[in-house]
Motif scaffolding. Sequence first.
Motif, PDB file in Angstrom:
ATOM      1  N   HIS A 238       0.739  -1.212  -0.063  1.00 54.47           N
ATOM      2  CA  HIS A 238      -0.116   0.035   0.102  1.00 54.47           C
ATOM      3  C   HIS A 238       0.924   1.189  -0.012  1.00 54.47           C
ATOM      4  CE1 HIS A 238       0.978  -0.224   4.371  1.00 54.47           C
ATOM      5  NE2 HIS A 238       0.553   1.024   4.299  1.00 54.47           N
ATOM      6  N   LYS A 239       0.230   2.227  -0.557  1.00 52.74           N
ATOM      7  CA  LYS A 239       1.089   3.603  -0.456  1.00 52.74           C
ATOM      8  C   LYS A 239       0.971   4.166   0.974  1.00 52.74           C
ATOM      9  CE  LYS A 239       0.474   4.796  -5.411  1.00 52.74           C
ATOM     10  NZ  LYS A 239       0.055   5.584  -6.303  1.00 52.74           N
ATOM     11  N   SER A 240       2.181   4.843   1.380  1.00 54.60           N
ATOM     12  CA  SER A 240       1.946   5.584   2.703  1.00 54.60           C
ATOM     13  C   SER A 240       1.241   6.940   2.524  1.00 54.60           C
ATOM     14  CB  SER A 240       3.180   5.493   3.261  1.00 54.60           C
ATOM     15  OG  SER A 240       4.034   6.450   2.571  1.00 54.60           O
ATOM     16  N   LEU A 241       0.875   7.378   3.899  1.00 56.37           N
ATOM     17  CA  LEU A 241       0.336   8.638   3.633  1.00 56.37           C
ATOM     18  C   LEU A 241       1.403   9.837   3.215  1.00 56.37           C
ATOM     19  CD1 LEU A 241      -1.833  10.961   4.913  1.00 56.37           C
ATOM     20  CD2 LEU A 241      -0.721  10.642   7.189  1.00 56.37           C
TER      21      LEU A 241
ATOM     22  N   ASP B 273      -8.345  14.851   3.004  1.00 55.63           N
ATOM     23  CA  ASP B 273      -9.235  15.369   4.094  1.00 55.63           C
ATOM     24  C   ASP B 273      -8.971  14.353   5.354  1.00 55.63           C
ATOM     25  OD1 ASP B 273      -9.454  17.726   2.815  1.00 55.63           O
ATOM     26  OD2 ASP B 273     -11.752  17.173   1.984  1.00 55.63           O
ATOM     27  N   THR B 274      -9.136  13.044   5.113  1.00 58.36           N
ATOM     28  CA  THR B 274      -9.162  11.822   5.942  1.00 58.36           C
ATOM     29  C   THR B 274      -7.929  12.091   6.773  1.00 58.36           C
ATOM     30  OG1 THR B 274     -10.826  10.513   4.882  1.00 58.36           O
ATOM     31  CG2 THR B 274      -9.354   9.721   6.494  1.00 58.36           C
ATOM     32  N   ASP B 275      -6.926  12.161   6.103  1.00 62.51           N
ATOM     33  CA  ASP B 275      -5.384  12.126   6.577  1.00 62.51           C
ATOM     34  C   ASP B 275      -5.204  13.300   7.650  1.00 62.51           C
ATOM     35  OD1 ASP B 275      -4.898   9.782   5.094  1.00 62.51           O
ATOM     36  OD2 ASP B 275      -4.559  11.393   3.538  1.00 62.51           O
ATOM     37  N   ILE B 276      -5.773  14.684   7.111  1.00 68.29           N
ATOM     38  CA  ILE B 276      -5.535  15.808   8.042  1.00 68.29           C
ATOM     39  C   ILE B 276      -6.252  15.545   9.226  1.00 68.29           C
ATOM     40  CG2 ILE B 276      -6.395  18.213   8.128  1.00 68.29           C
ATOM     41  CD1 ILE B 276      -5.474  18.283   5.127  1.00 68.29           C
ATOM     42  N   ARG B 277      -7.503  15.070   9.114  1.00 65.69           N
ATOM     43  CA  ARG B 277      -8.460  14.953  10.380  1.00 65.69           C
ATOM     44  C   ARG B 277      -7.916  13.879  11.195  1.00 65.69           C
ATOM     45  NH1 ARG B 277     -12.451  10.971  11.530  1.00 65.69           N
ATOM     46  NH2 ARG B 277     -14.051  11.541  13.366  1.00 65.69           N
ATOM     47  N   LEU B 278      -7.315  12.582  10.915  1.00 67.82           N
ATOM     48  CA  LEU B 278      -6.354  11.907  11.695  1.00 67.82           C
ATOM     49  C   LEU B 278      -5.124  12.713  12.425  1.00 67.82           C
ATOM     50  CD1 LEU B 278      -6.157   8.711   9.489  1.00 67.82           C
ATOM     51  CD2 LEU B 278      -7.759   9.143  11.623  1.00 67.82           C
ATOM     52  N   LEU B 279      -4.522  13.406  11.604  1.00 68.83           N
ATOM     53  CA  LEU B 279      -3.513  14.405  12.261  1.00 68.83           C
ATOM     54  C   LEU B 279      -4.135  15.275  13.146  1.00 68.83           C
ATOM     55  CD1 LEU B 279      -1.331  14.882   9.029  1.00 68.83           C
ATOM     56  CD2 LEU B 279      -0.655  13.563  10.808  1.00 68.83           C
ATOM     57  N   ARG B 280      -5.181  15.829  13.099  1.00 62.79           N
ATOM     58  CA  ARG B 280      -5.701  16.804  13.837  1.00 62.79           C
ATOM     59  C   ARG B 280      -6.043  16.049  15.307  1.00 62.79           C
ATOM     60  NH1 ARG B 280      -6.939  21.821  11.912  1.00 62.79           N
ATOM     61  NH2 ARG B 280      -7.178  21.914   9.917  1.00 62.79           N
TER      62      ARG B 280
ATOM     63  N   THR C 158     -12.895   4.600  19.991  1.00 61.34           N
ATOM     64  CA  THR C 158     -12.849   5.441  18.438  1.00 61.34           C
ATOM     65  C   THR C 158     -11.238   6.168  18.434  1.00 61.34           C
ATOM     66  OG1 THR C 158     -15.113   5.451  18.606  1.00 61.34           O
ATOM     67  CG2 THR C 158     -14.092   6.731  16.902  1.00 61.34           C
ATOM     68  N   ILE C 159     -11.171   6.729  19.449  1.00 56.86           N
ATOM     69  CA  ILE C 159      -9.716   7.555  19.270  1.00 56.86           C
ATOM     70  C   ILE C 159      -8.777   6.961  19.091  1.00 56.86           C
ATOM     71  CG2 ILE C 159      -8.220   9.256  20.416  1.00 56.86           C
ATOM     72  CD1 ILE C 159     -10.551  10.260  22.184  1.00 56.86           C
ATOM     73  N   SER C 160      -8.584   5.501  19.779  1.00 61.82           N
ATOM     74  CA  SER C 160      -7.714   4.652  19.604  1.00 61.82           C
ATOM     75  C   SER C 160      -7.469   4.122  18.154  1.00 61.82           C
ATOM     76  CB  SER C 160      -7.739   3.523  20.703  1.00 61.82           C
ATOM     77  OG  SER C 160      -6.595   2.399  20.569  1.00 61.82           O
ATOM     78  N   LYS C 161      -8.862   3.847  17.715  1.00 61.00           N
ATOM     79  CA  LYS C 161      -8.698   3.472  16.377  1.00 61.00           C
ATOM     80  C   LYS C 161      -8.344   4.208  15.368  1.00 61.00           C
ATOM     81  CE  LYS C 161     -11.905   1.172  13.022  1.00 61.00           C
ATOM     82  NZ  LYS C 161     -11.109   1.953  11.735  1.00 61.00           N
ATOM     83  N   HIS C 162      -8.409   5.683  15.462  1.00 64.47           N
ATOM     84  CA  HIS C 162      -8.146   6.833  14.678  1.00 64.47           C
ATOM     85  C   HIS C 162      -6.414   6.803  14.824  1.00 64.47           C
ATOM     86  CE1 HIS C 162     -11.816   7.850  13.583  1.00 64.47           C
ATOM     87  NE2 HIS C 162     -12.205   8.612  14.630  1.00 64.47           N
ATOM     88  N   ILE C 163      -6.136   6.756  15.948  1.00 60.45           N
ATOM     89  CA  ILE C 163      -4.522   6.537  15.989  1.00 60.45           C
ATOM     90  C   ILE C 163      -3.880   5.509  15.607  1.00 60.45           C
ATOM     91  CG2 ILE C 163      -2.528   6.540  17.489  1.00 60.45           C
ATOM     92  CD1 ILE C 163      -4.030   9.211  17.721  1.00 60.45           C
TER      93      ILE C 163
ATOM     94  N   ASP D 202      -5.201   3.806  12.744  1.00 63.78           N
ATOM     95  CA  ASP D 202      -5.164   4.274  11.558  1.00 63.78           C
ATOM     96  C   ASP D 202      -4.100   4.826  10.933  1.00 63.78           C
ATOM     97  OD1 ASP D 202      -7.613   2.499  11.583  1.00 63.78           O
ATOM     98  OD2 ASP D 202      -9.019   4.202  11.464  1.00 63.78           O
ATOM     99  N   LEU D 203      -3.938   6.022  11.700  1.00 64.06           N
ATOM    100  CA  LEU D 203      -2.711   6.860  11.473  1.00 64.06           C
ATOM    101  C   LEU D 203      -1.561   6.183  11.284  1.00 64.06           C
ATOM    102  CD1 LEU D 203      -1.993   9.765  10.578  1.00 64.06           C
ATOM    103  CD2 LEU D 203      -1.721  10.276  12.849  1.00 64.06           C
ATOM    104  N   GLU D 204      -1.105   5.174  12.334  1.00 63.52           N
ATOM    105  CA  GLU D 204      -0.040   4.595  12.270  1.00 63.52           C
ATOM    106  C   GLU D 204       0.239   3.854  11.304  1.00 63.52           C
ATOM    107  OE1 GLU D 204       1.174   4.513  17.158  1.00 63.52           O
ATOM    108  OE2 GLU D 204      -0.372   3.061  16.336  1.00 63.52           O
ATOM    109  N   LEU D 205      -0.933   2.995  10.754  1.00 66.69           N
ATOM    110  CA  LEU D 205      -1.017   2.332   9.683  1.00 66.69           C
ATOM    111  C   LEU D 205      -0.661   3.143   8.380  1.00 66.69           C
ATOM    112  CD1 LEU D 205      -1.448  -0.611   8.518  1.00 66.69           C
ATOM    113  CD2 LEU D 205      -3.933   0.138   8.405  1.00 66.69           C
ATOM    114  N   ARG D 206      -1.456   4.174   8.036  1.00 63.17           N
ATOM    115  CA  ARG D 206      -0.941   4.860   6.904  1.00 63.17           C
ATOM    116  C   ARG D 206       0.508   5.448   6.910  1.00 63.17           C
ATOM    117  NH1 ARG D 206      -5.663   6.029   4.371  1.00 63.17           N
ATOM    118  NH2 ARG D 206      -5.047   8.076   3.377  1.00 63.17           N
ATOM    119  N   LEU D 207       0.939   5.761   7.994  1.00 60.16           N
ATOM    120  CA  LEU D 207       2.262   6.077   7.995  1.00 60.16           C
ATOM    121  C   LEU D 207       3.311   5.233   8.129  1.00 60.16           C
ATOM    122  CD1 LEU D 207       2.005   9.310  10.445  1.00 60.16           C
ATOM    123  CD2 LEU D 207       2.384   9.558   8.135  1.00 60.16           C
TER     124      LEU D 207
END
Length: 320
Positions: free
Chosen positions: A3-6, A12-19, A43-48, A50-55
């Motif tokens: 997969h391509k990384s962030l 917009d989804t990525d920016i939301r996760l970073l916020r 839910t917060i834990s899942k967002h974090i 997801d961000l770690e996975l994308r990065l």
Amino acid sequence: MKHKSLATRIGDTDIRLLRIFKTVVESGGLSAAEIELNIGKSTISKHISDLELRLDLKLCNRGPSGFSLTEDGGKVLRAAEDLLISVSHFRTEVNEIKQQMAGTIRVALFDQCASNPESHLARAIHKFNEAAPAVQIELSLEPPNVIETMVISGHLDVGIIALHRPSASLQYAPLYGENMFLYCGKEHPLFDVSDSEFGKGDLRRFNYAGLSVNSPNLIVGQQLGFRRAAKVQSEQALAILILSGRYLGFLPDHLAQEFVDGGVMKRVLPDEIRYRTRFAAATRKQPAPTRVSKLFLDVLMQEHSVNREGEIKRVSTAKR
């Protein structure tokens, strides 16, 4: 397929996760961020995650032992802060093009101006919000050197600081002033001693607490030859040291008044030792302020116009 990384594409989804990530760090953990984000811890834990996975990076440690950033997490946080500021600037510039008063204005001040009768900042904010209700205001208290640096770097739109050492990178709009006096606490040796029983020179044998940053406070303390035995970056911290009874220190009269009225603080040699600080709104020279910042400055200057005229008269009288 890999997969391509962030890092290769940001949406917009990525920016939301970073916020969300930034808010969690600022709050000190997932549980503390629940109220700020208005979403549950899971839910917060899942967002974090997801961000770690994308990065493809581990950003933080979270669990029974508490919350902490990894080294990579700290680097990502700093990069995210720069990115989010750039996004905010982009939105502001688009609104400029569309002639809309929207976006965010970031303002920081040093002095405790809420109790200063010369400061009309609260009234200026009222007028600004009436004129631009869609603009979000971020207001913070920071040390003066931090404010200057953040305004110059673009992390702040307006800084309200003491007008004593102008920077070539900033422009200033004079606003209001305050009177500074030397104080001691109730348990200090001078508290019950009449001012007629000692002079300026006697004060040098007592511990002095002052600001650690370049400011009128620092300069006056040095000019009087005081021995600085404690240093702070805020006037509230300075008030605590004075109240301890172990230090002398300068405070604005409006900030110290409640302590004086309560009998736990008094002025020391007020007829001989005092100075006046003037405050100004600082903005960077380049690029020019946005329409939102210009409106905020215009309202600030309008609300303080009477104060500025009075200040000019006082300065002119002093020169004569």
